[in-house]
Write a protein that holds these residues in place. Structure first.
Motif, PDB file in Angstrom:
ATOM      1  N   GLN A  28      -9.956  35.320  26.809  1.00 45.30           N
ATOM      2  CA  GLN A  28      -9.802  33.946  27.263  1.00 45.30           C
ATOM      3  C   GLN A  28     -10.863  33.596  28.301  1.00 45.30           C
ATOM      4  OE1 GLN A  28      -5.772  32.793  28.258  1.00 45.30           O
ATOM      5  NE2 GLN A  28      -6.488  31.447  29.895  1.00 45.30           N
ATOM      6  N   ASN A  62      -4.854  28.626  20.827  1.00 43.24           N
ATOM      7  CA  ASN A  62      -5.262  27.719  19.759  1.00 43.24           C
ATOM      8  C   ASN A  62      -4.383  26.471  19.707  1.00 43.24           C
ATOM      9  OD1 ASN A  62      -7.358  29.483  18.106  1.00 43.24           O
ATOM     10  ND2 ASN A  62      -5.706  30.819  18.764  1.00 43.24           N
ATOM     11  N   GLY A 117      -1.066  35.242  17.627  1.00 42.35           N
ATOM     12  CA  GLY A 117      -2.253  34.681  18.268  1.00 42.35           C
ATOM     13  C   GLY A 117      -2.338  33.171  18.209  1.00 42.35           C
ATOM     14  N   GLN A 118      -1.222  32.476  18.533  1.00 42.94           N
ATOM     15  CA  GLN A 118      -1.186  31.025  18.388  1.00 42.94           C
ATOM     16  C   GLN A 118      -1.343  30.252  19.697  1.00 42.94           C
ATOM     17  OE1 GLN A 118      -0.709  29.624  14.982  1.00 42.94           O
ATOM     18  NE2 GLN A 118      -1.482  31.707  14.928  1.00 42.94           N
ATOM     19  N   VAL A 164     -12.093  37.743  17.924  1.00 38.46           N
ATOM     20  CA  VAL A 164     -11.386  38.357  19.036  1.00 38.46           C
ATOM     21  C   VAL A 164     -12.304  38.399  20.239  1.00 38.46           C
ATOM     22  CG1 VAL A 164     -10.252  40.431  19.896  1.00 38.46           C
ATOM     23  CG2 VAL A 164      -9.925  39.727  17.518  1.00 38.46           C
ATOM     24  N   PRO A 175       3.244  35.881  22.033  1.00 37.75           N
ATOM     25  CA  PRO A 175       1.839  35.980  21.626  1.00 37.75           C
ATOM     26  C   PRO A 175       1.649  36.520  20.220  1.00 37.75           C
ATOM     27  CG  PRO A 175       2.411  37.809  23.076  1.00 37.75           C
ATOM     28  CD  PRO A 175       3.599  36.895  23.040  1.00 37.75           C
ATOM     29  N   SER A 189      -1.347  31.115  10.132  1.00 39.19           N
ATOM     30  CA  SER A 189      -1.840  31.557  11.441  1.00 39.19           C
ATOM     31  C   SER A 189      -3.177  30.912  11.787  1.00 39.19           C
ATOM     32  CB  SER A 189      -1.964  33.080  11.476  1.00 39.19           C
ATOM     33  OG  SER A 189      -2.957  33.532  10.571  1.00 39.19           O
ATOM     34  N   GLN A 218      -8.327  31.618  16.430  1.00 36.55           N
ATOM     35  CA  GLN A 218      -8.112  31.362  15.023  1.00 36.55           C
ATOM     36  C   GLN A 218      -9.196  30.385  14.553  1.00 36.55           C
ATOM     37  OE1 GLN A 218      -6.059  33.012  13.354  1.00 36.55           O
ATOM     38  NE2 GLN A 218      -4.482  33.755  14.761  1.00 36.55           N
ATOM     39  N   THR A 236       7.186  32.248  15.990  1.00 33.41           N
ATOM     40  CA  THR A 236       6.741  33.427  16.731  1.00 33.41           C
ATOM     41  C   THR A 236       7.916  34.175  17.362  1.00 33.41           C
ATOM     42  OG1 THR A 236       6.288  32.059  18.687  1.00 33.41           O
ATOM     43  CG2 THR A 236       4.445  32.520  17.206  1.00 33.41           C
ATOM     44  N   ALA A 287      -5.338  35.895  27.144  1.00 29.33           N
ATOM     45  CA  ALA A 287      -5.196  35.632  25.714  1.00 29.33           C
ATOM     46  C   ALA A 287      -6.425  36.124  24.956  1.00 29.33           C
ATOM     47  CB  ALA A 287      -4.993  34.146  25.463  1.00 29.33           C
ATOM     48  N   LEU A 288      -6.173  36.626  23.752  1.00 33.49           N
ATOM     49  CA  LEU A 288      -7.257  37.085  22.875  1.00 33.49           C
ATOM     50  C   LEU A 288      -7.313  36.195  21.654  1.00 33.49           C
ATOM     51  CD1 LEU A 288      -6.727  40.942  22.760  1.00 33.49           C
ATOM     52  CD2 LEU A 288      -8.216  39.662  24.275  1.00 33.49           C
ATOM     53  N   GLY A 289      -8.456  36.088  21.100  1.00 31.53           N
ATOM     54  CA  GLY A 289      -8.545  35.602  19.739  1.00 31.53           C
ATOM     55  C   GLY A 289      -8.595  34.109  19.558  1.00 31.53           C
TER      56      GLY A 289
END
Length: 514
Positions: free
Chosen positions: A104, A297, A293-294, A101, A290, A380, A48, A341, A44-46
């Motif tokens: 994980q 988070n 990007g949830q 960004v 994905p 988001s 929020q 999503t 996973a990236l990012g």
């Protein structure tokens, strides 16, 4: 080893964050994971803004913002033309945290470091085989023996063994059969603060900048002619071809492949988050696209919500019926994320001619409007996630607080003053603690009520704020949501009594079968 109050199965972001929150509140915990060692794959990236807030309250954010790419916009191309530049993170009134960004693996590293500082190390190579619960606890069967615990939390992912042994259904369906992914090191002619997306018919290509020089993530829907190339491990070759086709990037440019994956997208939501003394969080409870990007988070939000509730129950300060409010507050959040999503994925991929027409001629032009961009970013960011309709908010009239929130809403990170006169930020005082925000002259009586119920000075911070108006007092939960607001100490005490005990069952209504 000593008998833990809580066993957390799964050392991903959700499990680690939950364990940190429990330890900060003084609860003994063990974290087990069937893997032999931590994963180094980016997965996973990012983060929020809401995810960054959670890590910050746990003391785990560290230098992650400096080591991350700060995303500024998403550039969307349709049939080769850039039609929309969607700004992200520009509405600073809600938060000071940008969209970050990073992999994980980096998030997990900082959570493990924080958990180690709290005296807990992950027990690697310990696979959960089964679990039997009774009225007093759970007996967990591992590959190398058994562990007795009061509570078992499944944070062990989409294929959760904990969920299966608890007998909790996980209904859902496939959204997209196959996507291709590669993290590559290459000199791509793209902006390093921009996620770039190309849409053409029913094909999609996306490129995200990653920290670490010329490191990029390339993701594409599997082309209909991918065939044997993909099956034989030629993911990178197919993605290079897609880059040339959609983005006009020279496929002969040298690049180094760091990691590849082929994955499908499913949407699933557990029927229950709790079965007696077994609870679920993160991907064990919900999986979804994905897009947006949830995922990570949402899992961090689960962990923070559950940690303070389980800590109160484990310490004997609340009856275990309080744990039912975890599902009541968090499952609707996951249900909405799963639905939104999935719909966004189908619309973006344009699986049919009508869907592509809506995407190209209605959705894309709509995204150019500033008000739409603001609403999308707010959604988001997860900063507007709230629990107004949850059982804790409904335990008292929904009066507005001095900062314009209703019970259940996230309280902004306002500047506050401690009772010793020093300045602080509200969220810095939370994490394992509640906060009373009251005019200095009125604070002590409210603080005394809260500390008597919640656990003393270590459990409740006493603060005042220039954002407060009149004599209204706020009680803020450890996860930064407004618990109660009012002007009478007796009303605060009544809310705490009802929330922690009155009207809640003294033991779980679940009973083991014969």
């Amino acid at each position: 080893m000593s008998t833990p109050t809580v066993v957390v199965a799964g050392a991903g972001p959700t499990g680690l964050a939950l364990a940190c929150g429990l330890r900060m509140a003084g609860v003994s915990v063990r974290v087990i994971d069937k893997a032999e060692r931590p994963s180094v794959a980016s997965r996973a990236l990012g983060l929020q803004p809401r995810g960054s807030e959670v890590l910050n309250r746990l003391g785990a954010l560290g230098d992650l913002p400096e080591r991350s790419v700060r995303m500024a916009e998403v550039a969307t191309h349709v049939n080769g033309r850039c039609l929309v530049r969607l700004r992200v993170g520009r509405y600073a009134a809600l938060t000071s945290w940008p969209v970050l960004v990073n992999s994980q693996a980096e998030v997990e590293t900082r959570l493990r470091r924080r958990l180690g500082d709290l005296g807990v190390e992950v027990e690697w190579g310990r696979e959960l085989l089964g679990a039997d619960q009774d009225g007093g606890g759970v007996t967990v069967q591992l590959t190398d023996g058994t562990v007795r615990t009061e509570w078992l939390i499944g944070c062990d992912g989409a294929h959760s063994r904990v969920r299966k042994v608890a007998g909790i259904a996980f209904p859902g369906a496939s959204v997209v059969e196959r996507f291709l992914l590669a993290d590559v090191r290459a000199a791509l002619p793209l902006m390093r603060d921009t996620a770039s997306v190309w849409l053409r018919k029913d094909q999609m290509l996306a490129v995200f900048p990653l920290p670490g020089g010329d490191l990029w993530r390339v993701v594409a829907s599997a082309p209909p002619d991918g065939g044997d190339d993909v099956d034989s491990g030629g993911v990178a070759a197919v993605l290079r071809r897609e880059l040339a086709t959609h983005a006009g990037v020279d496929p002969s440019a040298a690049w180094e492949v760091v990691w590849t994956s082929v994955f499908g997208i499913q949407r699933r939501l557990a029927d229950e988050y709790r079965r007696g003394r077994i609870l679920l969080a993160g991907d064990a409870a919900h999986i979804h696209s994905p897009f947006g990007g949830q995922g990570m988070n949402t899992g961090l939000g689960d962990a923070e919500n559950l940690a303070w509730k389980l800590a109160l129950v484990a310490s004997g300060r609340a009856r275990d019926g309080l744990l039912d409010t975890y599902e009541a507050e968090r499952r609707p959040v996951a249900r909405e994320v799963v639905a939104s999503t999935s719909g966004l994925t189908r619309l973006v991929l344009g699986e049919s001619l009508p869907a592509r027409a809506v995407r190209d001629h209605a959705l894309v032009p709509l995204l150019r409007r500033p008000v739409v961009q603001r609403l999308l970013w707010e959604k988001s960011s997860q900063l507007k996630v709230g629990y107004r309709k949850g059982p804790l908010a409904s335990r008292w009239p929904r009066l507005r607080s001095a900062v314009g929130s209703c019970a259940g809403d996230r309280v902004p990170d306002v500047e506050c003053i401690r009772d010793d006169g020093s300045r602080t930020r509200l969220h810095a005082e939370l994490g394992s603690r509640w906060a009373i925000i009251a005019p200095p002259a009125d604070a002590q009586v409210y603080v005394d009520h809260a500390r008597r119920r919640l656990g003393g000075a270590a459990a409740v911070a006493a603060l005042s704020s220039s954002h407060a108006h009149g004599r209204r007092v706020m009680l803020v939960r450890p996860d930064a949501h407004l618990a109660w607001s009012g002007t009478a100490p007796a009303a605060l005490d009544a809310w705490l009594a009802r929330t922690l005990g009155d009207g809640l069952p003294r033991t779980s209504q679940w009973q083991p079968s014969d």
